[in-house]
Scaffold this active site. Structure first.
Site, PDB file in Angstrom:
ATOM      1  N   CYS A   2     -14.321   2.284   4.873  1.00  0.00           N
ATOM      2  CA  CYS A   2     -15.447   3.104   4.328  1.00  0.00           C
ATOM      3  C   CYS A   2     -15.925   3.898   5.353  1.00  0.00           C
ATOM      4  O   CYS A   2     -15.909   3.893   6.318  1.00  0.00           O
ATOM      5  CB  CYS A   2     -16.456   2.060   4.124  1.00  0.00           C
ATOM      6  SG  CYS A   2     -15.852   0.893   2.513  1.00  0.00           S
ATOM      7  N   ARG A  27     -10.449   8.808   6.338  1.00  0.00           N
ATOM      8  CA  ARG A  27     -10.444   7.278   6.622  1.00  0.00           C
ATOM      9  C   ARG A  27     -10.162   6.798   5.016  1.00  0.00           C
ATOM     10  O   ARG A  27      -9.826   5.586   4.933  1.00  0.00           O
ATOM     11  CB  ARG A  27     -11.981   6.985   6.708  1.00  0.00           C
ATOM     12  CG  ARG A  27     -12.583   7.298   8.142  1.00  0.00           C
ATOM     13  CD  ARG A  27     -14.143   7.033   8.171  1.00  0.00           C
ATOM     14  NE  ARG A  27     -14.414   5.856   8.323  1.00  0.00           N
ATOM     15  CZ  ARG A  27     -14.611   5.199   9.392  1.00  0.00           C
ATOM     16  NH1 ARG A  27     -14.262   5.663  10.389  1.00  0.00           N
ATOM     17  NH2 ARG A  27     -14.857   3.745   9.331  1.00  0.00           N
ATOM     18  N   TRP A  74     -13.591   2.496   0.557  1.00  0.00           N
ATOM     19  CA  TRP A  74     -12.421   2.063   0.566  1.00  0.00           C
ATOM     20  C   TRP A  74     -12.201   0.423   0.135  1.00  0.00           C
ATOM     21  O   TRP A  74     -12.818  -0.351   0.865  1.00  0.00           O
ATOM     22  CB  TRP A  74     -11.707   2.193   2.139  1.00  0.00           C
ATOM     23  CG  TRP A  74     -10.353   1.470   2.155  1.00  0.00           C
ATOM     24  CD1 TRP A  74     -10.294   0.233   2.736  1.00  0.00           C
ATOM     25  CD2 TRP A  74      -9.090   2.043   1.993  1.00  0.00           C
ATOM     26  NE1 TRP A  74      -8.944   0.012   2.757  1.00  0.00           N
ATOM     27  CE2 TRP A  74      -8.349   1.082   2.153  1.00  0.00           C
ATOM     28  CE3 TRP A  74      -8.696   3.308   1.555  1.00  0.00           C
ATOM     29  CZ2 TRP A  74      -6.676   1.348   2.259  1.00  0.00           C
ATOM     30  CZ3 TRP A  74      -7.225   3.759   1.497  1.00  0.00           C
ATOM     31  CH2 TRP A  74      -6.369   2.605   1.672  1.00  0.00           C
ATOM     32  N   ASN A 100     -20.120  -0.689   5.792  1.00  0.00           N
ATOM     33  CA  ASN A 100     -18.585  -0.590   5.901  1.00  0.00           C
ATOM     34  C   ASN A 100     -18.330  -1.959   6.651  1.00  0.00           C
ATOM     35  O   ASN A 100     -19.001  -2.393   7.728  1.00  0.00           O
ATOM     36  CB  ASN A 100     -18.402   0.511   6.804  1.00  0.00           C
ATOM     37  CG  ASN A 100     -16.813   0.497   7.267  1.00  0.00           C
ATOM     38  OD1 ASN A 100     -15.674  -0.119   6.676  1.00  0.00           O
ATOM     39  ND2 ASN A 100     -16.472   0.947   8.350  1.00  0.00           N
ATOM     40  N   GLY A 101     -17.367  -2.712   6.207  1.00  0.00           N
ATOM     41  CA  GLY A 101     -17.165  -4.077   6.802  1.00  0.00           C
ATOM     42  C   GLY A 101     -16.774  -5.130   5.892  1.00  0.00           C
ATOM     43  O   GLY A 101     -16.726  -4.682   4.451  1.00  0.00           O
ATOM     44  N   GLU A 483      12.950  -3.488  12.831  1.00  0.00           N
ATOM     45  CA  GLU A 483      11.620  -2.898  12.750  1.00  0.00           C
ATOM     46  C   GLU A 483      11.643  -1.671  14.035  1.00  0.00           C
ATOM     47  O   GLU A 483      11.265  -0.566  13.688  1.00  0.00           O
ATOM     48  CB  GLU A 483      10.336  -3.702  12.636  1.00  0.00           C
ATOM     49  CG  GLU A 483       8.890  -2.964  12.493  1.00  0.00           C
ATOM     50  CD  GLU A 483       8.802  -1.820  11.407  1.00  0.00           C
ATOM     51  OE1 GLU A 483       9.553  -1.765  10.487  1.00  0.00           O
ATOM     52  OE2 GLU A 483       7.897  -0.955  11.698  1.00  0.00           O
ATOM     53  N   LYS A 487      11.409   2.438  13.395  1.00  0.00           N
ATOM     54  CA  LYS A 487      10.380   3.184  14.246  1.00  0.00           C
ATOM     55  C   LYS A 487      11.065   4.390  14.901  1.00  0.00           C
ATOM     56  O   LYS A 487      10.466   5.523  14.835  1.00  0.00           O
ATOM     57  CB  LYS A 487       9.575   2.344  15.084  1.00  0.00           C
ATOM     58  CG  LYS A 487       8.629   1.432  14.267  1.00  0.00           C
ATOM     59  CD  LYS A 487       7.324   2.108  13.867  1.00  0.00           C
ATOM     60  CE  LYS A 487       7.223   2.560  12.493  1.00  0.00           C
ATOM     61  NZ  LYS A 487       7.597   1.608  11.179  1.00  0.00           N
ATOM     62  N   GLU A 490      12.564   7.026  12.800  1.00  0.00           N
ATOM     63  CA  GLU A 490      12.141   7.835  12.023  1.00  0.00           C
ATOM     64  C   GLU A 490      11.298   8.927  12.571  1.00  0.00           C
ATOM     65  O   GLU A 490      10.912   9.843  11.843  1.00  0.00           O
ATOM     66  CB  GLU A 490      11.299   6.953  10.873  1.00  0.00           C
ATOM     67  CG  GLU A 490      10.133   6.197  11.097  1.00  0.00           C
ATOM     68  CD  GLU A 490       9.407   5.422  10.258  1.00  0.00           C
ATOM     69  OE1 GLU A 490       9.299   6.020   9.044  1.00  0.00           O
ATOM     70  OE2 GLU A 490       8.937   4.486  10.672  1.00  0.00           O
ATOM     71  N   HIS A 506      31.482  -8.807  16.898  1.00  0.00           N
ATOM     72  CA  HIS A 506      32.351  -8.522  15.739  1.00  0.00           C
ATOM     73  C   HIS A 506      32.361  -7.080  15.297  1.00  0.00           C
ATOM     74  O   HIS A 506      32.572  -6.705  14.010  1.00  0.00           O
ATOM     75  CB  HIS A 506      31.788  -9.317  14.477  1.00  0.00           C
ATOM     76  CG  HIS A 506      31.655 -10.828  14.975  1.00  0.00           C
ATOM     77  ND1 HIS A 506      33.023 -11.613  14.760  1.00  0.00           N
ATOM     78  CD2 HIS A 506      30.640 -11.529  15.222  1.00  0.00           C
ATOM     79  CE1 HIS A 506      32.547 -12.979  15.213  1.00  0.00           C
ATOM     80  NE2 HIS A 506      30.987 -12.898  15.373  1.00  0.00           N
ATOM     81  N   LYS A 605       4.598   9.387   2.963  1.00  0.00           N
ATOM     82  CA  LYS A 605       3.916   8.384   3.419  1.00  0.00           C
ATOM     83  C   LYS A 605       4.100   7.302   2.437  1.00  0.00           C
ATOM     84  O   LYS A 605       4.298   6.090   2.387  1.00  0.00           O
ATOM     85  CB  LYS A 605       2.490   8.527   3.540  1.00  0.00           C
ATOM     86  CG  LYS A 605       1.715   7.513   3.830  1.00  0.00           C
ATOM     87  CD  LYS A 605       2.150   6.494   5.099  1.00  0.00           C
ATOM     88  CE  LYS A 605       1.353   5.358   5.461  1.00  0.00           C
ATOM     89  NZ  LYS A 605       2.077   4.675   6.523  1.00  0.00           N
TER      90      LYS A 605
HETATM   91  C1  AGP Z   1       7.936   2.800   7.830  1.00  0.00           C
HETATM   92  O1  AGP Z   1       7.575   3.189   8.859  1.00  0.00           O
HETATM   93  C2  AGP Z   1       7.990   3.716   6.569  1.00  0.00           C
HETATM   94  N1  AGP Z   1       6.833   4.393   6.451  1.00  0.00           N
HETATM   95  C3  AGP Z   1       8.469   3.212   5.086  1.00  0.00           C
HETATM   96  O2  AGP Z   1       9.568   2.579   5.687  1.00  0.00           O
HETATM   97  C4  AGP Z   1       7.561   2.221   4.492  1.00  0.00           C
HETATM   98  O3  AGP Z   1       7.466   1.038   5.136  1.00  0.00           O
HETATM   99  C5  AGP Z   1       8.211   1.959   3.014  1.00  0.00           C
HETATM  100  O4  AGP Z   1       8.520   3.265   2.569  1.00  0.00           O
HETATM  101  C6  AGP Z   1       7.467   1.120   2.048  1.00  0.00           C
HETATM  102  O5  AGP Z   1       6.189   1.593   1.939  1.00  0.00           O
HETATM  103  P1  AGP Z   1       5.155   0.793   1.171  1.00  0.00           P
HETATM  104  O6  AGP Z   1       4.849  -0.231   2.169  1.00  0.00           O
HETATM  105  O7  AGP Z   1       4.008   1.588   0.844  1.00  0.00           O
HETATM  106  O8  AGP Z   1       5.724   0.214  -0.007  1.00  0.00           O
END
Ligand code: AGP
Length: 610
Positions: A2, A27, A74, A100-101, A483, A487, A490, A506, A605
């Site tokens: 928020c 935010r 939020w 906010n909290g 993961e 990172k 991407e 293998h 995103k």
């Molecule tokens: C990860 O860094 C990416 N932004 C992407 O893999 C993301 O995690 C994936 O698209 C899933 O998104 P969501 O968690 O909003 O469902």
């Protein structure tokens, strides 16, 4: 998170409030509102949606006033709605607040206040603060607010107005940020610097348990215990507006990496009953009998969320002894999974809007499964359509590369696994208490894991020109390797492969050449020796190995070229810490390679298309 703003001074308040809220839009929010003091009355205007809707509501109205507070919400407790939007008033309209909290004990306080005759208009935790202040009203706003806050557990950045004290507003901070902008004949309160930058570059940064009593000509700061704070340091803002939205960090991603200790703490807040060794997941309405009858669990998600789901498999199978399958959502829905009413589906999604994940969830529901969602966005499609929701209270994640969402998704998986173990009694109270105490340490340990920029910058200098990299690990480390590879790929566009270390021989070992960077996680003690053998396999073929290991590990240095360390924690919880150096490595690699860190090429995103 928020956004809070407040103003008292010589200008008309509403334009100043709206300007401040506009500056806090980054935010993330789903509703907004303002409260002004006019002719001895408090007037509140609030709307769902963006600030435009609020501005339209305010258009053409007589808003001739010089003091007010505003808020962008939020949602955490209570879906986005006009009733749930802030500001909130008490029963009599004497007090109005913005917050906010998270108020952890709001349910008990709400019940107590209702018994005392207070009537609530929203389902938020925040509204109880307005009624609590009303309940403790002793005719002086400052002492009233202090008394009320003594009853509150949780986090708050709070702005309060009293219609009978039109010449001052009160701001109080505990765990949620709050700044006091210092002007000439005017003063401001705000969640963050950007909201006041247009008017002043001077501010007090409130510390926890500090209260500011703000008039147009003066700011007095005291502790909640009443101790006067003299000569508080004035923070001179050196940032421009764009930098200020990132809290002074160069990119949202770096800001969000550093927000993880707080995001983890917020996601844990109210859910650990350490005294009784119990997980508290009131939001999960899944009947105990049904939890006891679960025969199979599927976890389905995409990308980083899928990697978080992998941890759920390890923990649920080992501690709850129920079979778990983890599926990429875009695959899950086409393989005709075997599902019935004793199957539980856990969907994980930061945005709650990922098309593949939504489709997988709908497919599973059609087949009769019960769905628990782990998501970061209140009121998102996943949240609305699931049977139960566990929110990760990470606050909005702006950078495309998911960081704080991942670590808080892990926290949610841990809480759910331990909750199931508690209900099905596959763990003793003592064992659960031990896990909860370890969880409670994570925010502080995450803070420690963040402190290795220098080491990482050295690695970046050495390997930024690499076009390939490998991430290895065994057991839980293998899931973190996935993961870490994602990172790096991407945001730095370096081709990175994650492999279960035992699988290398293998086939993929053929790709190991002189000087290739191989990041190896070596935290899982039950497979540590095997991991060291895998390290030797690749160094024997010329690879440079960068290990991620516990800071108590005195052996690893002998077998690798570099070591990044994390504090020692429970086996299951290491991913929350071991991912942090990998996030930072990816971030600094991307910077060195001139990539657009917050908005990497080709990516969105939230992938709301299939
Ligand atoms: C990860 O860094 C990416 N932004 C992407 O893999 C993301 O995690 C994936 O698209 C899933 O998104 P969501 O968690 O909003 O469902």
């Amino acid at each position: 998170m928020c956004g809070i703003v407040g103003y008292i001074g010589h200008q008309k308040a509403v334009p100043v409030l709206l300007e401040g809220l506009q500056r806090l839009e980054y935010r993330g929010y789903d509703s907004a509102g303002v409260a002004i003091l006019q002719d001895g009355k408090i007037r509140v205007e609030k709307t769902v949606g963006k600030l435009e809707a609020l501005k339209e509501t305010l258009e053409g109205k007589d808003l001739d006033t010089y003091v007010g507070i505003g808020h962008t919400r939020w949602a955490t407790h209570g879906a986005p709605s006009t009733a749930n939007a802030h500001p909130h008033m008490d029963c009599t309209g004497k007090f109005v607040i913005v917050h906010n909290g998270i108020i952890e004990n709001y349910l008990a306080l709400r019940e107590e206040l209702q018994h005392l005759g207070h009537e609530f208009k929203s389902e938020t935790d925040t509204e109880i603060l307005a009624h609590l202040i009303e309940q403790y009203d002793d005719g002086d706003l400052e002492s009233t607010v202090k008394k009320a806050l003594k009853r509150v557990d949780g986090s708050f950045a709070l702005g309060v107005l009293d219609r009978e004290e039109p010449n001052r507003l009160i701001a109080v901070r505990k765990d949620s940020p709050l700044v006091i902008g210092i002007g000439q004949g005017e003063n401001f309160i705000a969640s963050d610097i950007p909201a006041i930058l247009k008017y002043t570059k001077k501010a007090y940064i409130l510390n926890d348990y500090e209260m500011a009593i703000v008039t147009k000509d003066h700011v007095e700061i005291k502790t909640l215990d009443g101790e006067q704070i003299e000569n508080k340091e004035v923070f001179e803002v050196k940032w421009d507006a764009a930098a200020a939205e990132k809290g002074g960090y160069e990119h949202f991603m770096l800001k969000e990496i550093h927000e993880q200790p707080k995001a983890i703490k917020d996601t844990l807040s109210g859910r650990l009953d350490l005294d009784n060794g119990q997980v508290v997941l009131d939001e999960v309405k899944l009947p105990v009998e049904q939890i006891k009858n679960i025969k199979k669990v599927f976890i389905t998600a995409c990308g980083t969320a899928y990697h978080a789901g992998l941890m759920g498999k390890y923990m649920i199978e080992d501690l709850v002894r129920v079979p778990v399958e983890v599926d990429i959502a875009s695959e899950f829905r086409y393989r005709n999974p075997i599902i019935d009413n004793e199957t539980l589906i856990i969907v994980v999604s930061q945005s709650g809007e990922t098309a593949d994940t939504l489709a997988a969830m709908r497919e599973a529901k059609q087949k009769g499964a019960r769905v628990v969602a782990v998501t970061n966005v209140v009121g998102s499609s996943v949240a609305r359509e699931a049977d139960d929701v566990i929110y990760t209270w990470a606050g909005p994640e702006i950078a495309v590369a998911s960081t704080k969402a991942y670590t808080t998704q892990l926290i949610a998986m841990y809480l759910l696994s331990l909750y199931f173990a508690q209900v099905r009694e596959t763990l003793s109270k003592q064992e659960i208490k031990g896990y909860l105490e370890a969880l409670n340490q994570l925010p502080e340990q995450a803070e420690a894991a963040l402190k290795q920029d220098e080491d990482i910058l050295q690695l970046v200098k050495a390997y930024a020109k690499s076009e390939n990299a490998f991430f290895l690990g065994r057991s839980l480390d293998a899931a973190v390797a996935m993961e870490g590879a994602l990172k790096l790929k991407e945001i730095s566009y370096i081709h990175a492969e994650a492999y279960a270390a035992g699988e290398l021989k293998h086939g993929t070992l053929a790709l190991i050449t002189e000087g290739i960077p191989v990041i190896t996680l070596a935290t899982q003690q039950d497979v540590y020796d095997k991991t060291i053998s895998n390290i030797k396999e690749v160094t024997a073929r010329g690879a440079d190995v960068i290990a991620v290991a516990f800071d108590t590990d005195t052996q690893i240095q002998k077998s690798v070229n570099h070591v990044l360390t994390i504090p020692l924690t429970e086996k299951y919880f290491t991913p929350v810490l071991s991912v942090i150096p990998l996030q930072m490595l990816a971030y600094y690699m991307a910077i060195e390679r001139g990539c657009d860190v917050d908005k990497p090429r080709n990516l969105a995103k939230s992938v709301t298309v299939e």
